[in-house]
Design a protein around this motif. Structure first.
Motif, PDB file in Angstrom:
ATOM      1  N   ALA A 161       0.808  -1.217   0.000  1.00 37.24           N
ATOM      2  CA  ALA A 161       0.000   0.000   0.000  1.00 37.24           C
ATOM      3  C   ALA A 161       0.839   1.264   0.000  1.00 37.24           C
ATOM      4  O   ALA A 161       0.356   2.334  -0.389  1.00 37.24           O
ATOM      5  N   ALA A 162       2.106   1.167   0.420  1.00 43.79           N
ATOM      6  CA  ALA A 162       2.985   2.342   0.477  1.00 43.79           C
ATOM      7  C   ALA A 162       3.890   2.427  -0.746  1.00 43.79           C
ATOM      8  O   ALA A 162       4.842   3.199  -0.760  1.00 43.79           O
ATOM      9  N   ASN A 163       3.598   1.635  -1.777  1.00 38.94           N
ATOM     10  CA  ASN A 163       4.373   1.618  -3.018  1.00 38.94           C
ATOM     11  C   ASN A 163       5.805   1.138  -2.821  1.00 38.94           C
ATOM     12  O   ASN A 163       6.728   1.609  -3.490  1.00 38.94           O
ATOM     13  N   PHE A 164       5.970   0.187  -1.909  1.00 38.33           N
ATOM     14  CA  PHE A 164       7.225  -0.537  -1.795  1.00 38.33           C
ATOM     15  C   PHE A 164       7.069  -1.838  -2.564  1.00 38.33           C
ATOM     16  O   PHE A 164       6.035  -2.502  -2.478  1.00 38.33           O
ATOM     17  N   LEU A 165       8.113  -2.217  -3.296  1.00 40.86           N
ATOM     18  CA  LEU A 165       8.059  -3.388  -4.153  1.00 40.86           C
ATOM     19  C   LEU A 165       8.800  -4.566  -3.516  1.00 40.86           C
ATOM     20  O   LEU A 165       9.830  -4.383  -2.876  1.00 40.86           O
ATOM     21  N   TYR A 166       8.260  -5.754  -3.712  1.00 39.85           N
ATOM     22  CA  TYR A 166       8.927  -6.957  -3.227  1.00 39.85           C
ATOM     23  C   TYR A 166       8.600  -8.122  -4.151  1.00 39.85           C
ATOM     24  O   TYR A 166       7.726  -8.026  -5.020  1.00 39.85           O
ATOM     25  N   ALA A 196      11.489   0.984  -2.135  1.00 37.21           N
ATOM     26  CA  ALA A 196      10.543   2.029  -2.529  1.00 37.21           C
ATOM     27  C   ALA A 196      10.553   2.153  -4.046  1.00 37.21           C
ATOM     28  O   ALA A 196      11.616   2.297  -4.653  1.00 37.21           O
ATOM     29  N   SER A 197       9.392   2.081  -4.660  1.00 35.27           N
ATOM     30  CA  SER A 197       9.334   2.170  -6.125  1.00 35.27           C
ATOM     31  C   SER A 197       9.941   3.474  -6.619  1.00 35.27           C
ATOM     32  O   SER A 197      10.483   3.532  -7.733  1.00 35.27           O
ATOM     33  N   ALA A 198       9.879   4.518  -5.795  1.00 34.97           N
ATOM     34  CA  ALA A 198      10.434   5.818  -6.191  1.00 34.97           C
ATOM     35  C   ALA A 198      11.934   5.754  -6.416  1.00 34.97           C
ATOM     36  O   ALA A 198      12.491   6.554  -7.179  1.00 34.97           O
ATOM     37  N   ALA A 199      12.626   4.794  -5.778  1.00 30.46           N
ATOM     38  CA  ALA A 199      14.081   4.694  -5.931  1.00 30.46           C
ATOM     39  C   ALA A 199      14.474   4.418  -7.370  1.00 30.46           C
ATOM     40  O   ALA A 199      15.541   4.835  -7.830  1.00 30.46           O
ATOM     41  N   PHE A 200      13.605   3.717  -8.098  1.00 32.52           N
ATOM     42  CA  PHE A 200      13.895   3.406  -9.497  1.00 32.52           C
ATOM     43  C   PHE A 200      13.702   4.618 -10.408  1.00 32.52           C
ATOM     44  O   PHE A 200      14.052   4.575 -11.587  1.00 32.52           O
ATOM     45  N   GLU A 201      13.151   5.689  -9.863  1.00 32.38           N
ATOM     46  CA  GLU A 201      12.934   6.907 -10.637  1.00 32.38           C
ATOM     47  C   GLU A 201      13.912   8.008 -10.239  1.00 32.38           C
ATOM     48  O   GLU A 201      13.754   9.162 -10.647  1.00 32.38           O
ATOM     49  N   GLN A 202      14.906   7.662  -9.460  1.00 30.97           N
ATOM     50  CA  GLN A 202      15.873   8.633  -8.970  1.00 30.97           C
ATOM     51  C   GLN A 202      17.244   8.368  -9.590  1.00 30.97           C
ATOM     52  O   GLN A 202      17.518   7.275 -10.095  1.00 30.97           O
ATOM     53  N   SER A 203      18.101   9.377  -9.553  1.00 31.76           N
ATOM     54  CA  SER A 203      19.415   9.271 -10.192  1.00 31.76           C
ATOM     55  C   SER A 203      20.471   9.964  -9.347  1.00 31.76           C
ATOM     56  O   SER A 203      20.156  10.662  -8.379  1.00 31.76           O
TER      57      SER A 203
END
Length: 223
Positions: A161-166, A196-203
């Protein structure tokens, strides 16, 4: 897959560490950032290992004993996987806590982390990328993934629910750790760290492999 065929990887990592240390330490930077570093009593570099997504530091459990048998000081970083910036900061803290030279190793997403964490740090003498991302400035993991067909593991990734992926625990052994026993895979699945799914959108904005001697291992069966 997250875990490797260990016998081959162990031998290659040991060879890479030895080679990268010889080359890396001999390449003294000439910039103002260079400085003398205190060396450990056995003069060997510290080895810092950075895991990837859906894992923790124990993913290096088969490699750590071999390095320690050869008298290397080894630290497996427990990155939080809450953001790329958090993971880089955690790794930097571990690097700074080492005495003397460091060989920094990253697997998969951990390649993004070591790329940022080692930048500008003269203490890090070599980088080893084990089936790892090596992004350029501004490149996101999601951008790099789009260059290739989706791997089989993509069908096993789920979100909370918090957009963490596993990785779906029921599919963990099949898609993520085929080369370990089912019993070990069950433990890995139960202890995996969601990212966190957001990590894949960071650089990252600083790229270590442009200035630090780097080695890359790409295995054909790691999918």
């Amino acid at each position: 897959m997250m875990v490797f065929t260990w016998k081959k990887v162990q031998k290659l990592l040991l060879w890479l560490f030895a080679l990268s240390v010889v080359v890396g330490i001999s390449m003294h930077p000439t910039s103002a950032a260079s400085r003398e570093l205190p060396q450990a009593s056995n003069s060997k570099p510290a080895i810092v290992l950075v895991h990837g997504a859906y894992a923790d530091g124990t993913s290096w459990q088969h490699v750590i004993p071999l390095l320690e048998q050869d008298d290397y000081k080894v630290t497996a970083v427990q990155i939080p996987l809450t953001s790329l910036a958090d993971d880089v900061a955690t790794t930097k803290r571990v690097i700074n806590n080492q005495k003397g030279s460091v060989v920094l190793v990253g697997h998969s997403y951990g390649g993004n982390v070591i790329t940022g964490a080692a930048a500008g740090n003269p203490q890090v003498k070599a980088l080893v990328y084990v089936n790892a991302f090596a992004p350029d400035v501004g490149e996101k993991t999601s951008d790099l993934n789009k260059r290739y067909a989706a791997p089989p593991i993509s069908t096993a990734i789920v979100s909370d629910a918090a957009n963490f992926l596993y990785v779906d625990c029921g599919k963990f052994h099949e898609f993520f750790a085929q080369d370990v026993s089912k019993a070990e895979a069950r433990v890995m699945a139960a202890t995996q760290k969601p990212i966190a799914s957001a990590a894949f959108e960071q650089s990252v904005n600083e790229i270590a492999w442009k200035t630090i001697p780097s080695w890359f291992m790409v295995t054909q069966s790691d999918v």
